[in-house]
Design a protein around this motif. Structure first.
Motif, PDB file in Angstrom:
ATOM      1  N   ASN A 298     -33.391  69.378  42.493  1.00 50.79           N
ATOM      2  CA  ASN A 298     -33.067  68.631  43.729  1.00 50.79           C
ATOM      3  C   ASN A 298     -34.253  67.779  44.167  1.00 50.79           C
ATOM      4  N   TYR A 302     -33.789  63.905  44.682  1.00 47.76           N
ATOM      5  CA  TYR A 302     -33.784  63.291  46.017  1.00 47.76           C
ATOM      6  C   TYR A 302     -35.171  62.819  46.479  1.00 47.76           C
ATOM      7  N   ASP A 327     -40.933  67.833  48.196  1.00 47.14           N
ATOM      8  CA  ASP A 327     -40.814  66.467  47.656  1.00 47.14           C
ATOM      9  C   ASP A 327     -41.118  65.457  48.749  1.00 47.14           C
ATOM     10  N   SER A 352     -24.983  62.140  45.659  1.00 45.92           N
ATOM     11  CA  SER A 352     -25.065  63.386  44.903  1.00 45.92           C
ATOM     12  C   SER A 352     -24.337  63.245  43.567  1.00 45.92           C
ATOM     13  N   LEU A 362     -27.396  74.589  46.028  1.00 45.67           N
ATOM     14  CA  LEU A 362     -28.001  75.391  47.097  1.00 45.67           C
ATOM     15  C   LEU A 362     -27.156  76.618  47.438  1.00 45.67           C
TER      16      LEU A 362
END
Ligand code: ADP
Length: 401
Positions: A298, A302, A327, A352, A362
């Motif tokens: 992820n 992202y 991130d 996504s 998640l």
């Protein structure tokens, strides 16, 4: 044993006889005395023939107090319990008073339980009340109650309210999940079928078009494959929910291994690790590896390209180990954060999907953390980035006593 009513009749007959005897002694007129005696007995019998009088309506407080053990028993029940007599509430335990209000004692049932179906049931005389009825709107709007009514020999009714909100929510989630999963699978399938038909209609004769179509078909098939793999993982993890993990896992090694597995990904160069020496955790290696893949994946998806994706590991207190993945991406608006672990919940579905997301990553992380008796936290600032951290209990055998 004489009833109170029978006792009063006997007493009246006794008094009539006694007054007749006294009348005879004082007046000495036997005929008059006999007439008086017959009249008095007849009066007593007329009263007696009327039968036992209808019981006087109970005094509410007396009914509730009649047996202190009874009040204690209903008070000990965690769920709301009320007792009604005719149209009134004569007893209610703390849970019932908390749900319906302190004022309900002695109140008309229609006012105490302001629900048309409940009132109809409670005011309906006779009928066997064993079938429960479902009530919406008592307490909070989301709550669902099941009302069970049992009529006692005395004619009073015991009303038991059972909170069904949990099972109702679970049912609704299951139905939503099946609908969402079908929709998610159908979208790539519809696309695949469309391209197969187009190719069959001759579009495949042009090599360039054919290659483009085959590439799209391959991507859609891969998407279905990822989705099915995630669905299988999720159901496996859920099935093992109550089985405590048994392996001793060195997280530093596992993080190293996952980083190697991700070395072929386009953002592998952005991976940074900050690993401290920590004790092992009691865990399930495969599930923890999947958790790391999902979180690091992820952050890579992202986070902004070229910015670091930092994986850190350190001890927290004497009993926990914390690892985090940070991130520098667009971040997540606060209102979405509580819902991110719901299956198929995405902040931006188009984004996504275009990044190959299934919307289950998640949800899997949450279930793995729960099985490990750990804690999971998402901290994010829009425009700055996101840090997802996981705390896991360390292996019990190495905890310093
Ligand atoms: P997906 O397969 O869509 O990535 P996940 O369950 O892993 O599904 O994540 C759910 C959603 O949470 C994502 O669609 C995305 O909107 C958001 N999300 C997860 N991780 C991050 C992150 N590091 N930065 C920004 N958004 C994220």
């Amino acid at each position: 044993m004489l009833s109170a009513h029978g006792f009063r009749i006997s007493l009246a007959l006794g008094v009539a006889t006694l007054s007749a005897v006294v009348g005879l002694l004082v007046g000495g007129d036997l005929q008059l005395t006999l007439v008086l005696l017959v009249g008095a007995i007849a009066a007593v019998l007329i009263v007696a023939i009327g039968g036992d009088p209808a019981p006087a309506p109970r005094d509410d407080a007396a009914a509730a107090d009649r047996d202190p053990a009874f009040a204690e028993v209903i008070e000990a029940i965690a769920e709301p319990v009320l007792v009604t007599a005719a149209t009134r509430v004569i007893a209610a335990n703390a849970a019932a008073r908390a749900l319906l209000g302190e004022h309900i004692l002695g109140e008309d049932v229609r006012l105490a339980i302001r629900h048309p179906a409940a009132a109809e049931r409670l005011l309906d005389p006779g009928e066997d009340h064993s079938a429960p009825i479902h009530l919406v709107g008592l307490g909070t709007r989301e709550q669902r109650w099941e009302m069970r009514v049992r009529t006692l020999e005395t004619g009073e009714r015991v009303v038991h309210l059972v909170d069904r909100t949990g099972s109702y929510t679970a049912d609704r989630m299951r139905v939503d999940f099946v609908a969402n999963a079908s929709h998610e699978l159908r979208t790539p399938l519809a696309s695949l079928l469309g391209y197969v038909e187009t190719l069959a209609d001759g579009a495949g004769e042009e090599p360039e078009i054919r290659a483009r179509f085959l590439k799209i078909m391959h991507d859609e098939a891969r998407r279905m494959d990822r989705l099915i793999s995630d669905l299988i993982s999720l159901s496996r993890i859920e099935a093992e929910k109550y089985r405590a993990p048994a392996e001793s896992v060195q997280l530093a090694d596992l993080i190293g291994q996952v980083c190697v597995e991700l070395s072929g990904s386009p953002r592998a160069a952005d991976l940074v690790t900050e690993i401290e020496a920590v004790p092992p955790v009691r865990g399930d290696r495969t599930q923890l590896s999947q958790l790391l893949h999902n979180l690091i994946g992820n952050a890579m998806k992202y986070g902004r390209a070229g910015t670091p994706v930092t994986v850190s590991l350190r001890s927290e207190g004497d009993t926990m180990v914390r690892f985090a993945v940070a991130d520098q991406g667009e971040g997540i608006p606060a209102e979405h954060i509580p819902r991110l672990t719901e299956r198929f919940y995405r902040v931006d579905s188009g984004r996504s999907r275009s990044l190959g997301g299934t919307g289950l990553g998640l949800a899997i992380v949450k279930h793995v953390v729960e099985r490990h008796r750990g804690r999971f936290d998402i901290a994010s600032t829009v425009g700055v980035g996101t840090t997802v951290s996981v705390r896991l209990p360390i292996e019990p055998s190495v905890i310093k006593s």
